[in-house]
Design an enzyme around this catalytic site. Structure first.
Site, PDB file in Angstrom:
ATOM      1  N   CYS A  68       0.924  -1.148   0.056  1.00  0.00           N
ATOM      2  CA  CYS A  68       0.297   0.143  -0.095  1.00  0.00           C
ATOM      3  C   CYS A  68       0.692   1.219  -0.125  1.00  0.00           C
ATOM      4  O   CYS A  68       0.259   2.515  -0.521  1.00  0.00           O
ATOM      5  CB  CYS A  68      -0.936  -0.065   1.129  1.00  0.00           C
ATOM      6  SG  CYS A  68      -2.416  -1.156   0.903  1.00  0.00           S
ATOM      7  N   LYS A  69       2.019   1.180   0.668  1.00  0.00           N
ATOM      8  CA  LYS A  69       3.069   2.396   0.620  1.00  0.00           C
ATOM      9  C   LYS A  69       3.494   2.418  -0.627  1.00  0.00           C
ATOM     10  O   LYS A  69       3.852   3.576  -1.286  1.00  0.00           O
ATOM     11  CB  LYS A  69       3.930   2.293   1.528  1.00  0.00           C
ATOM     12  CG  LYS A  69       3.346   2.293   3.105  1.00  0.00           C
ATOM     13  CD  LYS A  69       4.383   2.181   4.352  1.00  0.00           C
ATOM     14  CE  LYS A  69       3.818   2.183   5.654  1.00  0.00           C
ATOM     15  NZ  LYS A  69       4.777   1.988   6.705  1.00  0.00           N
ATOM     16  N   CYS A 172      -4.677  -3.136 -20.067  1.00  0.00           N
ATOM     17  CA  CYS A 172      -4.416  -1.853 -19.712  1.00  0.00           C
ATOM     18  C   CYS A 172      -4.329  -0.819 -20.947  1.00  0.00           C
ATOM     19  O   CYS A 172      -4.233   0.114 -20.931  1.00  0.00           O
ATOM     20  CB  CYS A 172      -3.103  -1.653 -18.694  1.00  0.00           C
ATOM     21  SG  CYS A 172      -3.464  -2.328 -17.116  1.00  0.00           S
ATOM     22  N   PHE A 223      -5.112  -1.685  -7.994  1.00  0.00           N
ATOM     23  CA  PHE A 223      -6.294  -1.729  -9.033  1.00  0.00           C
ATOM     24  C   PHE A 223      -7.455  -0.993  -8.460  1.00  0.00           C
ATOM     25  O   PHE A 223      -7.914  -1.227  -7.324  1.00  0.00           O
ATOM     26  CB  PHE A 223      -6.712  -2.903  -9.555  1.00  0.00           C
ATOM     27  CG  PHE A 223      -5.623  -3.341 -10.509  1.00  0.00           C
ATOM     28  CD1 PHE A 223      -5.430  -2.965 -11.835  1.00  0.00           C
ATOM     29  CD2 PHE A 223      -4.527  -4.389 -10.019  1.00  0.00           C
ATOM     30  CE1 PHE A 223      -4.330  -3.305 -12.439  1.00  0.00           C
ATOM     31  CE2 PHE A 223      -3.460  -4.719 -10.738  1.00  0.00           C
ATOM     32  CZ  PHE A 223      -3.263  -4.376 -12.219  1.00  0.00           C
ATOM     33  N   GLY A 224      -8.239  -0.369  -9.336  1.00  0.00           N
ATOM     34  CA  GLY A 224      -9.484   0.246  -8.906  1.00  0.00           C
ATOM     35  C   GLY A 224     -10.636   0.188 -10.003  1.00  0.00           C
ATOM     36  O   GLY A 224     -10.337  -0.468 -11.116  1.00  0.00           O
ATOM     37  N   HIS A 314       0.350   5.429 -19.324  1.00  0.00           N
ATOM     38  CA  HIS A 314      -0.524   4.718 -18.394  1.00  0.00           C
ATOM     39  C   HIS A 314       0.396   4.049 -17.243  1.00  0.00           C
ATOM     40  O   HIS A 314       1.451   3.383 -17.540  1.00  0.00           O
ATOM     41  CB  HIS A 314      -1.139   3.482 -19.078  1.00  0.00           C
ATOM     42  CG  HIS A 314      -1.567   2.319 -18.180  1.00  0.00           C
ATOM     43  ND1 HIS A 314      -2.812   2.608 -17.701  1.00  0.00           N
ATOM     44  CD2 HIS A 314      -1.317   1.282 -17.660  1.00  0.00           C
ATOM     45  CE1 HIS A 314      -3.289   1.523 -16.716  1.00  0.00           C
ATOM     46  NE2 HIS A 314      -2.192   0.792 -16.716  1.00  0.00           N
ATOM     47  N   GLY A 317       2.336   0.739 -12.832  1.00  0.00           N
ATOM     48  CA  GLY A 317       2.747   0.936 -11.337  1.00  0.00           C
ATOM     49  C   GLY A 317       3.991   1.968 -11.188  1.00  0.00           C
ATOM     50  O   GLY A 317       4.523   2.106 -12.371  1.00  0.00           O
ATOM     51  N   ASN A 347      -4.576   2.074 -10.460  1.00  0.00           N
ATOM     52  CA  ASN A 347      -4.549   1.426 -11.990  1.00  0.00           C
ATOM     53  C   ASN A 347      -5.946   1.104 -12.226  1.00  0.00           C
ATOM     54  O   ASN A 347      -6.465   0.201 -11.579  1.00  0.00           O
ATOM     55  CB  ASN A 347      -3.694   0.320 -11.991  1.00  0.00           C
ATOM     56  CG  ASN A 347      -3.445  -0.069 -13.442  1.00  0.00           C
ATOM     57  OD1 ASN A 347      -4.269  -0.033 -14.201  1.00  0.00           O
ATOM     58  ND2 ASN A 347      -2.227  -0.858 -13.713  1.00  0.00           N
TER      59      ASN A 347
END
Length: 394
Positions: A68-69, A172, A223-224, A314, A317, A347
């Site tokens: 998460c960091k 992607c 991811f979202g 894009h 990451g 992402n």
């Protein structure tokens, strides 16, 4: 009345300072986006995620906190929520055959987000929905016949003669693939107006963490969900406000890299595996790819080096962005829009490039006549596939 006159004058001044669109070239005439209502704060993700899937493994917790960091994401939007898991608890059970439940959720959500993004886009465009001649529908998050393109057409009230194209499971780079096809349609069908939509959700890939599948945690941290919509057309009318010209497109795949990004559909949903060498393979090949795109601008464009361009890349990451920045010797601010989109949305697969383009548009508007005229849009996905655009700011 006075306020209305002032607004009209500001619009006239704005149009007078814009660059003229090239006759016959496709342009982006409007852009909209939409998200599900569930907002995920990265700061609270670990505790909430592990609580909902009933996981108390400390090693998994530590790994997720670290991810998460490192992802740099701050907020994301997801269809998957506490209410969804309460309704479908089997989604959090290892080995459950849940593809039917996942598609039940995803098929509806993907079209709904595409619909909402399209409404925003069409309002920004300012013309009637009846003027849309083509629909391009991009998604790696649903699967059914007929596809979401038909349901979206019906919800928007498009003509039953609207020309529809679906692009499925490109991952992607799907957004730029859709833009490439939209450009070809717009430039080869005079007067056409193409509605391009992208819509994605992580529902198909949501799985409880398993030490044998470390990438599942990367997905949970990176991811979202969301949607985007654009109107593409050539030779804009007086009532339209183009902001980006689509000069030329390029796609290529790297031979022998089919297994670096691997996705499989099963009764449990979609599972992904990413090779650790993905960032390096992109870094090793991105310079030559970009040089090919820049060369298409012609000698009259005055391009000297990559730092003369604006960039919409894009963000698979942070490692991919850092590798590209180093390889191309870009100034730190050149990929700032990509980094901010990753921070704000995560992402979001095919949508993300358009969230970045919106931020680029805002930055160029702030710079006015001092802003860069030419720029590159890049995305990468399964194949390994490179998809790129040389664009011109108007």
């Amino acid at each position: 009345m006075l306020a209305s006159v002032r607004l009209e004058k500001r619009m006239e001044i704005g149009k007078s300072t814009r660059r003229a669109a090239t006759q016959g070239k496709a342009t982006v005439l409007a852009l909209g986006k939409a998200f599900p209502s569930n907002v995920v704060s990265q700061e609270n993700l670990v505790e909430e995620y592990l609580r909902e899937i009933k996981c108390d493994d400390l090693s998994i917790k530590d790994k997720l906190q670290h991810l998460c960091k490192t992802t740099t994401v701050k907020t994301r939007y997801t269809v998957m929520s506490r209410e969804t898991l309460h309704k479908y608890p089997e989604l959090a059970t290892e080995g459950s055959p849940t593809i039917n439940q996942r598609l039940e959720i995803a098929n509806e959500a993907v079209v709904q987000m595409a619909y909402e993004a399209s409404l925003v886009c069409i309002k920004d465009w300012g013309r009637a929905v009846e003027d849309i001649t083509h629909l391009l529908y991009v998604s790696s998050s649903e699967f059914r016949l007929p596809g979401g393109d038909l349901y979206l057409s019906a919800q928007l009230g498009l003509s039953n003669e609207v020309q529809r194209v679906m692009l499925y499971f490109l991952g992607c780079y799907g957004g730029l693939s859709g833009l490439r096809v939209a450009k070809d349609i717009a430039e080869n069908n005079p007067g056409s107006r193409v509605l391009l939509t992208t819509s994605e959700t992580t529902v198909l890939g949501f799985r409880p963490p398993n030490k044998a599948r470390p990438y599942d945690l990367v997905g949970a941290a990176l991811f979202g969900d969301g949607a985007a919509a654009l109107i593409i057309g050539a030779d804009p009318t007086e009532s339209e406000s183009p902001f980006m010209e689509l000069h030329c497109a390029l796609q290529q795949f790297l031979p022998g890299t089919q297994g670096v990004i691997d996705g499989r559909l099963s009764e449990e949903g979609i599972s992904f595996k990413l090779g650790r060498d993905l960032p390096q393979k992109i870094e090793d090949n991105v310079e030559e790819f970009c040089k090919k795109l820049v060369a298409k601008a012609g000698s009259g464009s005055g391009l000297l080096d990559f730092n003369d361009l604006f960039w919409a890349v894009h963000p698979g990451g942070p490692a991919i962005l850092s590798g590209i920045e180093t390889k191309l010797k870009l100034k730190p601010e050149k990929l700032e829009c990509s980094r901010r989109a990753l921070m704000d949305y995560g992402n979001v697969s095919s949508n993300t490039i358009f969230y970045i383009m919106e931020k680029v548009k805002e930055e160029l508007e702030k710079k006015g006549t001092e802003g860069e005229e030419w720029g590159l849009g890049l995305a990468f996905g399964p194949g390994i596939t490179f998809e790129g655009f040389l664009m011109r700011s108007l």
